[in-house]
Design a protein around this motif. Structure first.
Motif, short mmCIF file in Angstrom:
data_model
loop_
_atom_site.label_atom_id
_atom_site.label_comp_id
_atom_site.label_asym_id
_atom_site.label_seq_id
_atom_site.Cartn_x
_atom_site.Cartn_y
_atom_site.Cartn_z
N VAL A 28 0.85 -1.19 0.00
CA VAL A 28 0.00 0.00 0.00
C VAL A 28 0.89 1.25 0.00
CG1 VAL A 28 -1.74 1.34 1.26
CG2 VAL A 28 -1.97 -1.16 1.08
N GLU A 29 1.94 1.22 0.78
CA GLU A 29 2.87 2.36 0.82
C GLU A 29 3.52 2.57 -0.55
OE1 GLU A 29 3.24 4.69 3.21
OE2 GLU A 29 1.56 3.62 4.13
N LYS A 30 3.85 1.49 -1.23
CA LYS A 30 4.42 1.60 -2.58
C LYS A 30 3.39 2.23 -3.53
CE LYS A 30 7.86 -2.07 -2.42
NZ LYS A 30 8.35 -3.31 -3.04
N GLY A 31 2.13 1.85 -3.38
CA GLY A 31 1.08 2.43 -4.20
C GLY A 31 0.93 3.92 -3.95
N LYS A 32 0.99 4.31 -2.68
CA LYS A 32 0.91 5.73 -2.34
C LYS A 32 2.09 6.47 -2.95
CE LYS A 32 -0.34 6.51 2.04
NZ LYS A 32 -0.46 6.27 3.51
N ALA A 33 3.26 5.86 -2.92
CA ALA A 33 4.45 6.50 -3.49
C ALA A 33 4.30 6.68 -5.01
CB ALA A 33 5.69 5.67 -3.18
N ILE A 34 3.69 5.71 -5.68
CA ILE A 34 3.44 5.84 -7.12
C ILE A 34 2.58 7.08 -7.38
CG2 ILE A 34 2.23 4.81 -9.11
CD1 ILE A 34 3.05 2.03 -7.92
N LEU A 35 1.52 7.24 -6.60
CA LEU A 35 0.61 8.37 -6.79
C LEU A 35 1.29 9.70 -6.46
CD1 LEU A 35 -2.60 6.72 -5.36
CD2 LEU A 35 -2.13 7.24 -7.76
N GLU A 69 1.33 -7.54 -9.26
CA GLU A 69 2.06 -8.81 -9.20
C GLU A 69 2.68 -9.00 -7.83
OE1 GLU A 69 4.90 -8.81 -12.41
OE2 GLU A 69 3.36 -8.32 -13.89
N GLU A 70 3.22 -7.94 -7.28
CA GLU A 70 3.82 -8.00 -5.95
C GLU A 70 2.77 -8.31 -4.88
OE1 GLU A 70 6.37 -4.98 -3.18
OE2 GLU A 70 6.70 -4.85 -5.36
N LEU A 71 1.60 -7.73 -5.02
CA LEU A 71 0.51 -8.02 -4.08
C LEU A 71 0.16 -9.50 -4.13
CD1 LEU A 71 -1.74 -4.90 -4.52
CD2 LEU A 71 -0.90 -5.76 -2.34
N GLU A 72 0.06 -10.05 -5.35
CA GLU A 72 -0.28 -11.46 -5.49
C GLU A 72 0.76 -12.36 -4.83
OE1 GLU A 72 -1.21 -12.37 -9.58
OE2 GLU A 72 -2.78 -10.84 -9.65
N GLU A 73 2.02 -11.96 -4.93
CA GLU A 73 3.09 -12.73 -4.28
C GLU A 73 2.96 -12.69 -2.76
OE1 GLU A 73 6.64 -10.92 -5.79
OE2 GLU A 73 6.27 -11.65 -7.83
N ASN A 74 2.22 -11.72 -2.25
CA ASN A 74 2.04 -11.56 -0.81
C ASN A 74 0.62 -11.90 -0.35
OD1 ASN A 74 4.59 -10.28 0.49
ND2 ASN A 74 4.39 -9.32 -1.51
N GLY A 75 -0.10 -12.69 -1.15
CA GLY A 75 -1.40 -13.20 -0.75
C GLY A 75 -2.55 -12.21 -0.88
N SER A 76 -2.39 -11.21 -1.72
CA SER A 76 -3.42 -10.20 -1.91
C SER A 76 -3.59 -9.98 -3.41
CB SER A 76 -3.00 -8.90 -1.21
OG SER A 76 -4.02 -7.94 -1.28
N GLU A 77 -4.42 -9.03 -3.80
CA GLU A 77 -4.57 -8.71 -5.21
C GLU A 77 -5.28 -7.37 -5.36
OE1 GLU A 77 -7.60 -10.89 -7.51
OE2 GLU A 77 -8.19 -11.81 -5.61
N LEU A 78 -5.19 -6.81 -6.55
CA LEU A 78 -5.90 -5.57 -6.85
C LEU A 78 -7.31 -5.95 -7.28
CD1 LEU A 78 -3.13 -3.53 -8.71
CD2 LEU A 78 -3.95 -3.26 -6.37
N GLU A 79 -8.15 -6.22 -6.28
CA GLU A 79 -9.53 -6.62 -6.54
C GLU A 79 -10.42 -5.38 -6.59
OE1 GLU A 79 -9.75 -5.11 -3.34
OE2 GLU A 79 -11.51 -6.37 -3.12
N THR A 80 -11.72 -5.57 -6.61
CA THR A 80 -12.67 -4.49 -6.86
C THR A 80 -12.46 -3.27 -5.97
OG1 THR A 80 -14.29 -6.10 -7.61
CG2 THR A 80 -15.11 -3.91 -7.03
N ALA A 81 -12.36 -3.46 -4.67
CA ALA A 81 -12.20 -2.32 -3.76
C ALA A 81 -10.91 -1.56 -4.06
CB ALA A 81 -12.22 -2.78 -2.31
#
Length: 112
Positions: A28-35, A69-81
């Motif tokens: 999530v922090e990486k995503g915030k950094a992208i934005l 891809e990184e999220l999927e490697e950590n048991g998560s994903e970019l799903e609807t929410a």
């Protein structure tokens, strides 16, 4: 950080993802950094057209594709929410910098 826009500085990016334990905080922090990097780039390059803005948002979207891809490697994903949260933040950025952009075109190269 060189962001000058007060509305951007006050905004809580990826708030919904940050509040949901399904999403690992490191990603999530990486995503915030992208934005935030996108905002810095917009302020530095000062795009004058939607096409120029889309070039910048598409590059950031490609970074989110890799983060997915990184999220999927950590048991998560970019799903609807997550998709809705990310898309809303891209729209917020565009509007804050004075663009009436197409929400789908902002993130056109997404793979999520």
């Amino acid at each position: 950080m060189t962001i000058q826009n007060e509305h951007i500085l006050a905004h809580s990016f990826l708030h919904d993802m940050q509040e949901d334990s399904y999403f690992p905080s490191a990603q999530v922090e990486k995503g915030k950094a992208i934005l935030l990097n996108l905002c810095e780039t917009i302020e530095a390059k000062k795009p004058s057209s939607l096409e120029q803005l889309y070039t910048l948002t598409h590059a950031a979207t490609e970074e989110f594709n890799l983060l997915g891809e990184e999220l999927e490697e950590n048991g998560s994903e970019l799903e609807t929410a997550a998709r809705e949260n990310i898309g809303a933040d891209f729209e917020f950025i565009a509007k804050t910098y004075g663009f009436e952009a197409d929400s789908e075109e902002l993130i056109a190269p997404r793979e999520w």
